[in-house]
Design a protein around this motif. Structure first.
Motif, PDB file in Angstrom:
ATOM      1  N   MET A   1     117.188  74.309 -44.817  1.00  0.00           N
ATOM      2  CA  MET A   1     117.638  72.588 -44.712  1.00  0.00           C
ATOM      3  C   MET A   1     116.644  72.136 -46.946  1.00  0.00           C
ATOM      4  SD  MET A   1     117.230  71.408 -41.492  1.00  0.00           S
ATOM      5  CE  MET A   1     115.729  72.415 -40.744  1.00  0.00           C
ATOM      6  N   PHE A   2     116.958  73.091 -47.671  1.00  0.00           N
ATOM      7  CA  PHE A   2     116.087  72.686 -48.621  1.00  0.00           C
ATOM      8  C   PHE A   2     116.381  71.372 -49.295  1.00  0.00           C
ATOM      9  CE2 PHE A   2     115.725  72.518 -53.415  1.00  0.00           C
ATOM     10  CZ  PHE A   2     113.671  73.563 -53.537  1.00  0.00           C
ATOM     11  N   ASN A   3     117.602  71.091 -49.328  1.00  0.00           N
ATOM     12  CA  ASN A   3     118.195  69.552 -50.109  1.00  0.00           C
ATOM     13  C   ASN A   3     117.503  68.706 -49.210  1.00  0.00           C
ATOM     14  OD1 ASN A   3     119.569  70.635 -52.347  1.00  0.00           O
ATOM     15  ND2 ASN A   3     121.017  71.467 -51.307  1.00  0.00           N
ATOM     16  N   LYS A   4     117.681  68.572 -48.132  1.00  0.00           N
ATOM     17  CA  LYS A   4     116.771  67.621 -47.278  1.00  0.00           C
ATOM     18  C   LYS A   4     115.607  67.759 -47.169  1.00  0.00           C
ATOM     19  CE  LYS A   4     117.057  66.096 -42.340  1.00  0.00           C
ATOM     20  NZ  LYS A   4     117.191  66.153 -41.239  1.00  0.00           N
ATOM     21  N   VAL A   5     115.110  67.966 -47.216  1.00  0.00           N
ATOM     22  CA  VAL A   5     113.265  68.113 -47.393  1.00  0.00           C
ATOM     23  C   VAL A   5     113.148  67.386 -49.166  1.00  0.00           C
ATOM     24  CG1 VAL A   5     111.398  69.668 -47.880  1.00  0.00           C
ATOM     25  CG2 VAL A   5     112.840  70.809 -46.248  1.00  0.00           C
ATOM     26  N   ILE A   6     114.073  68.137 -49.980  1.00  0.00           N
ATOM     27  CA  ILE A   6     113.868  67.430 -51.402  1.00  0.00           C
ATOM     28  C   ILE A   6     114.496  65.723 -51.432  1.00  0.00           C
ATOM     29  CG2 ILE A   6     115.111  66.805 -53.737  1.00  0.00           C
ATOM     30  CD1 ILE A   6     113.077  69.686 -52.657  1.00  0.00           C
ATOM     31  N   TRP A   7     115.511  65.171 -50.564  1.00  0.00           N
ATOM     32  CA  TRP A   7     115.324  64.139 -50.211  1.00  0.00           C
ATOM     33  C   TRP A   7     113.655  63.246 -49.370  1.00  0.00           C
ATOM     34  CZ3 TRP A   7     119.407  60.611 -52.333  1.00  0.00           C
ATOM     35  CH2 TRP A   7     120.065  61.027 -52.128  1.00  0.00           C
ATOM     36  N   LEU A   8     113.654  63.864 -48.749  1.00  0.00           N
ATOM     37  CA  LEU A   8     112.788  62.723 -47.743  1.00  0.00           C
ATOM     38  C   LEU A   8     111.305  63.724 -48.366  1.00  0.00           C
ATOM     39  CD1 LEU A   8     113.217  65.279 -44.059  1.00  0.00           C
ATOM     40  CD2 LEU A   8     113.640  63.285 -44.370  1.00  0.00           C
ATOM     41  N   THR A   9     110.845  64.670 -49.410  1.00  0.00           N
ATOM     42  CA  THR A   9     109.832  64.186 -49.998  1.00  0.00           C
ATOM     43  C   THR A   9     110.167  63.330 -51.528  1.00  0.00           C
ATOM     44  OG1 THR A   9     109.913  66.854 -50.178  1.00  0.00           O
ATOM     45  CG2 THR A   9     109.009  65.422 -52.256  1.00  0.00           C
ATOM     46  N   GLY A  10     111.222  62.968 -51.697  1.00  0.00           N
ATOM     47  CA  GLY A  10     111.446  61.441 -52.464  1.00  0.00           C
ATOM     48  C   GLY A  10     111.516  60.425 -51.890  1.00  0.00           C
ATOM     49  N   TRP A  11     111.589  59.926 -50.690  1.00  0.00           N
ATOM     50  CA  TRP A  11     111.269  58.757 -49.772  1.00  0.00           C
ATOM     51  C   TRP A  11     110.339  58.506 -49.127  1.00  0.00           C
ATOM     52  CZ3 TRP A  11     109.369  57.784 -44.772  1.00  0.00           C
ATOM     53  CH2 TRP A  11     110.121  56.402 -44.154  1.00  0.00           C
ATOM     54  N   TYR A  12     109.744  59.948 -49.256  1.00  0.00           N
ATOM     55  CA  TYR A  12     108.037  59.878 -48.794  1.00  0.00           C
ATOM     56  C   TYR A  12     107.051  59.618 -49.789  1.00  0.00           C
ATOM     57  CZ  TYR A  12     103.762  60.921 -46.390  1.00  0.00           C
ATOM     58  OH  TYR A  12     102.520  60.774 -45.694  1.00  0.00           O
ATOM     59  N   TYR A  13     107.349  60.046 -51.012  1.00  0.00           N
ATOM     60  CA  TYR A  13     106.000  59.030 -51.161  1.00  0.00           C
ATOM     61  C   TYR A  13     106.877  58.215 -52.423  1.00  0.00           C
ATOM     62  CZ  TYR A  13     104.027  64.161 -50.766  1.00  0.00           C
ATOM     63  OH  TYR A  13     103.016  65.678 -50.868  1.00  0.00           O
ATOM     64  N   LEU A  14     107.812  57.672 -52.112  1.00  0.00           N
ATOM     65  CA  LEU A  14     108.227  56.367 -52.871  1.00  0.00           C
ATOM     66  C   LEU A  14     107.083  55.866 -52.656  1.00  0.00           C
ATOM     67  CD1 LEU A  14     109.987  54.951 -54.799  1.00  0.00           C
ATOM     68  CD2 LEU A  14     111.957  54.983 -53.287  1.00  0.00           C
ATOM     69  N   ASN A  15     107.125  56.125 -50.381  1.00  0.00           N
ATOM     70  CA  ASN A  15     106.758  54.421 -49.745  1.00  0.00           C
ATOM     71  C   ASN A  15     105.371  55.600 -49.058  1.00  0.00           C
ATOM     72  OD1 ASN A  15     108.818  53.154 -47.900  1.00  0.00           O
ATOM     73  ND2 ASN A  15     109.800  55.376 -48.811  1.00  0.00           N
ATOM     74  N   HIS A  16     104.876  55.848 -50.200  1.00  0.00           N
ATOM     75  CA  HIS A  16     103.358  56.286 -49.903  1.00  0.00           C
ATOM     76  C   HIS A  16     102.755  57.252 -51.649  1.00  0.00           C
ATOM     77  CE1 HIS A  16     104.993  57.484 -46.223  1.00  0.00           C
ATOM     78  NE2 HIS A  16     103.666  56.649 -45.341  1.00  0.00           N
ATOM     79  N   LYS A  17     102.654  55.999 -52.893  1.00  0.00           N
ATOM     80  CA  LYS A  17     102.749  56.786 -53.515  1.00  0.00           C
ATOM     81  C   LYS A  17     101.051  56.528 -53.540  1.00  0.00           C
ATOM     82  CE  LYS A  17     106.008  53.496 -55.631  1.00  0.00           C
ATOM     83  NZ  LYS A  17     106.540  52.487 -56.464  1.00  0.00           N
ATOM     84  N   ASP A  18      99.950  56.190 -52.721  1.00  0.00           N
ATOM     85  CA  ASP A  18      98.592  55.874 -52.848  1.00  0.00           C
ATOM     86  C   ASP A  18      98.198  58.363 -52.625  1.00  0.00           C
ATOM     87  OD1 ASP A  18      99.854  55.573 -50.488  1.00  0.00           O
ATOM     88  OD2 ASP A  18      97.478  55.959 -49.490  1.00  0.00           O
ATOM     89  N   GLU A  19      99.451  58.949 -51.500  1.00  0.00           N
ATOM     90  CA  GLU A  19      98.816  60.167 -51.599  1.00  0.00           C
ATOM     91  C   GLU A  19      99.942  60.925 -52.501  1.00  0.00           C
ATOM     92  OE1 GLU A  19     100.248  61.466 -47.693  1.00  0.00           O
ATOM     93  OE2 GLU A  19     100.241  59.026 -46.950  1.00  0.00           O
ATOM     94  N   PHE A  20     100.804  60.607 -54.222  1.00  0.00           N
ATOM     95  CA  PHE A  20     100.908  61.245 -55.163  1.00  0.00           C
ATOM     96  C   PHE A  20     100.397  61.685 -55.393  1.00  0.00           C
ATOM     97  CE2 PHE A  20     103.283  61.159 -59.193  1.00  0.00           C
ATOM     98  CZ  PHE A  20     104.368  62.243 -58.620  1.00  0.00           C
ATOM     99  N   ILE A  21      99.803  61.021 -56.380  1.00  0.00           N
ATOM    100  CA  ILE A  21      98.286  61.976 -57.226  1.00  0.00           C
ATOM    101  C   ILE A  21      97.573  62.998 -56.240  1.00  0.00           C
ATOM    102  CG2 ILE A  21      96.454  61.619 -58.838  1.00  0.00           C
ATOM    103  CD1 ILE A  21      99.292  60.522 -59.958  1.00  0.00           C
ATOM    104  N   GLU A  22      97.389  62.473 -55.519  1.00  0.00           N
ATOM    105  CA  GLU A  22      95.879  63.084 -55.035  1.00  0.00           C
ATOM    106  C   GLU A  22      96.688  64.337 -54.218  1.00  0.00           C
ATOM    107  OE1 GLU A  22      94.922  62.074 -51.027  1.00  0.00           O
ATOM    108  OE2 GLU A  22      94.123  59.334 -51.783  1.00  0.00           O
ATOM    109  N   ASP A  23      98.362  65.148 -54.121  1.00  0.00           N
ATOM    110  CA  ASP A  23      98.459  66.219 -53.861  1.00  0.00           C
ATOM    111  C   ASP A  23      99.309  67.030 -55.256  1.00  0.00           C
ATOM    112  OD1 ASP A  23      98.114  65.230 -51.405  1.00  0.00           O
ATOM    113  OD2 ASP A  23     100.723  64.552 -51.017  1.00  0.00           O
ATOM    114  N   ILE A  24      98.979  66.198 -56.194  1.00  0.00           N
ATOM    115  CA  ILE A  24      99.012  66.827 -57.306  1.00  0.00           C
ATOM    116  C   ILE A  24      98.116  67.241 -58.380  1.00  0.00           C
ATOM    117  CG2 ILE A  24     100.516  66.980 -59.698  1.00  0.00           C
ATOM    118  CD1 ILE A  24     102.516  64.967 -58.372  1.00  0.00           C
ATOM    119  N   HIS A  25      97.080  66.574 -57.846  1.00  0.00           N
ATOM    120  CA  HIS A  25      95.832  66.974 -59.297  1.00  0.00           C
ATOM    121  C   HIS A  25      95.145  67.071 -58.250  1.00  0.00           C
ATOM    122  CE1 HIS A  25      98.278  66.968 -62.788  1.00  0.00           C
ATOM    123  NE2 HIS A  25      98.362  65.519 -62.080  1.00  0.00           N
ATOM    124  N   SER A  26      93.606  67.729 -58.978  1.00  0.00           N
ATOM    125  CA  SER A  26      91.919  67.857 -58.461  1.00  0.00           C
ATOM    126  C   SER A  26      91.674  66.246 -58.699  1.00  0.00           C
ATOM    127  CB  SER A  26      91.593  68.991 -58.827  1.00  0.00           C
ATOM    128  OG  SER A  26      91.293  68.701 -59.805  1.00  0.00           O
TER     129      SER A  26
END
Length: 491
Positions: A399-424
């Motif tokens: 279900m790789f592609n479903k995970v990618i859709w869910l990833t886009g949706w999740y971070y679009l709605n939780h933008k505050d977590e986006f930077i935290e999960d990429i950078h130290s």
């Protein structure tokens, strides 16, 4: 006069037959015949181990020993013996190879690292944290020698050195199906095996094994008293993308790739590969030794790997010596190295690394795979390679592609977590090119997948319409608008 039992009935358990269906499944019972009197016995009733059985030439029961002597065991020749196997390729050519090892293993063993106390291609640590992973950008595999599991937040149901083949079998059950791989062909064995059959093979003396076989994909997350009672390293749990974006109430269960048991006999060999979907891997050795030969996922190395996978005679081409012409120059794999893992070691393989694995002695490993937001660009690149090299869907991330859709949706709605999960925390927020490139790769992949869904029913079903809404292109446009709020570096 007392009636004697039939020679086809085990005389040891005659009053309470072991093969009574109320006691056990008949598929778990094996038999042994006494050569002089022809009486049959359950091997379980005789309390003989698989190793003892395989070394028997002629079994003599206790009633026959006084007249015929003890059981006779196989003589072991001291002369070297090479078994020959004939491997046919698709085009009809036939190659004679040594059945005792994969044809690439000699090349693997010949390769040696420059003399050095510590391998410069690895990061050696004592603890694992999400902050460490983000700050180092996981540019190198991580090795923790004799890992203190409490320090890394990993918990096993019993002490690591107590986990063996008998323990694993007791938890998953003798009748549990296992996918067994033939090492010479690198293909799954058909018909499939059961765990009890694999255990008996694994416990057989190495000189009595007819072929070298390997189990690298026994998923144990649902095994009671095993997978459901062990905890992955804390860093892995904090970085696991599916844990974050997958709704536990989804009618589909999340992909079961988080906890595996790998059981390999001596001289098992897995040829060069990249873990499915570009997943990262955690890997702890409970028994035995494992040796990895690894190449970093540079663009040249990935281009070589893609071309090598498409070669019709790939099984007989050593990746380390493979070359192609790129931009009018001949290139071959660069920066390869080897590392041997010992009992108690914990290893972290970052996304996209190309590696082959040899087993110097019978071994048992606990590990698992996970996707991360930080590695999204690499994961999508590996997914593209899997499509180009026609990797069957059952060997890809579920279900790789479903995970990618869910990833886009999740971070679009939780933008505050986006930077935290990429950078130290040390990385300043104005360093935004990574964010732009990551979101750009997401947008491009979703656009491709949406176009595919117009003609592919499976692709259409994997779009979570209940979340992203109709038409899905509107959601992609919102994701693209967010992407454009970040800086794009011009080349």
């Amino acid at each position: 006069m007392k009636k004697m039992p039939s020679i086809d009935t085990c005389p040891i358990c005659i009053n309470n037959p072991l093969d009574d269906e109320s006691r056990t499944s008949s598929t778990n019972i094996s038999w042994l015949q006494c050569e002089p009197c022809k009486q049959w016995f359950h091997t379980q009733c005789l309390q003989l181990t698989p190793l003892e059985i395989n070394n028997l030439h002629s079994y003599h029961c206790k009633d026959c020993i006084p007249k015929h002597g003890d059981s006779i065991y196989k003589r072991k020749s001291k002369r070297a013996k090479v078994s020959i196997d004939y491997v046919a390729l698709n085009e009809g050519d036939t190659f004679a190879v040594d059945k005792s090892c994969h044809p690439h293993l000699p090349k693997f063993l010949e390769f040696s690292n420059p003399e050095s106390k510590l391998n410069p291609h690895l990061n050696y640590v004592d603890e694992l944290t999400k902050e460490y992973a983000l700050s180092t950008e996981m540019k190198k595999p991580i090795l923790i020698r004799k890992a203190n599991l409490s320090k890394v937040g990993m918990e096993l149901p019993i002490p690591r050195n107590k986990i063996d083949i008998q323990y694993i079998t007791s938890k998953v059950g003798d009748d549990h199906p296992v996918e067994v791989m033939d090492v010479l062909s690198q293909q799954s064995v058909s018909p499939g095996w059961k765990m009890g059959q694999w255990r008996d093979y694994f416990l057989t003396d190495e000189n009595s094994r007819d072929r070298i076989r390997n189990v690298i994909s026994l998923e144990i997350s649902q095994a009671k008293g095993l997978g459901d009672s062990f905890k992955r390293p804390t860093m892995v749990e904090e970085l696991d993308l599916v844990d974050k974006v997958w709704n536990p109430n989804d009618e589909q269960s999340r992909s079961k790739v988080t906890k595996y048991c790998l059981m390999s006999v001596k001289n098992s060999f897995t040829d060069f590969h990249i873990d499915f979907g570009g997943t990262s891997v955690y890997y702890t050795v409970c028994k035995g030794l494992k040796t990895f030969m690894m190449y970093p996922p540079t663009q040249d190395n990935l281009d070589l790997y893609t071309s090598w996978c498409l070669e019709q005679t790939q099984n007989f081409i050593w990746f380390g010596e493979y070359s192609i012409t790129k931009n009018k120059k001949r290139i071959s794999p660069k920066d390869g190295f080897k590392v041997t893992l010992e009992e108690g070691d914990l290893f972290i393989i970052p996304s996209g690394w190309i590696h082959a694995v040899h087993t110097p002695q019978d071994s048992l490993v606990i590990g698992g795979n996970y996707l991360t937001l930080r590695d999204m660009k690499m994961q999508l690149k590996i997914n593209d390679i899997e499509r180009k090299t026609r990797v069957p869907s059952r060997f890809r991330f579920p279900m790789f592609n479903k995970v990618i859709w869910l990833t886009g949706w999740y971070y679009l709605n939780h933008k505050d977590e986006f930077i935290e999960d990429i950078h130290s925390k040390e990385i300043k927020s104005e360093n935004t090119n990574d964010e732009y490139e990551l979101l750009d790769s997401l947008v491009n992949h979703l656009e491709w997948h949406l176009e595919l869904s117009k003609t592919n029913t499976s692709a259409k079903r994997s779009i979570p319409i209940d979340l992203v809404g109709k038409p899905p292109v509107d959601f992609i446009n919102k994701l693209a608008e967010w992407r454009d709020t970040f800086t794009k570096t011009t080349q």
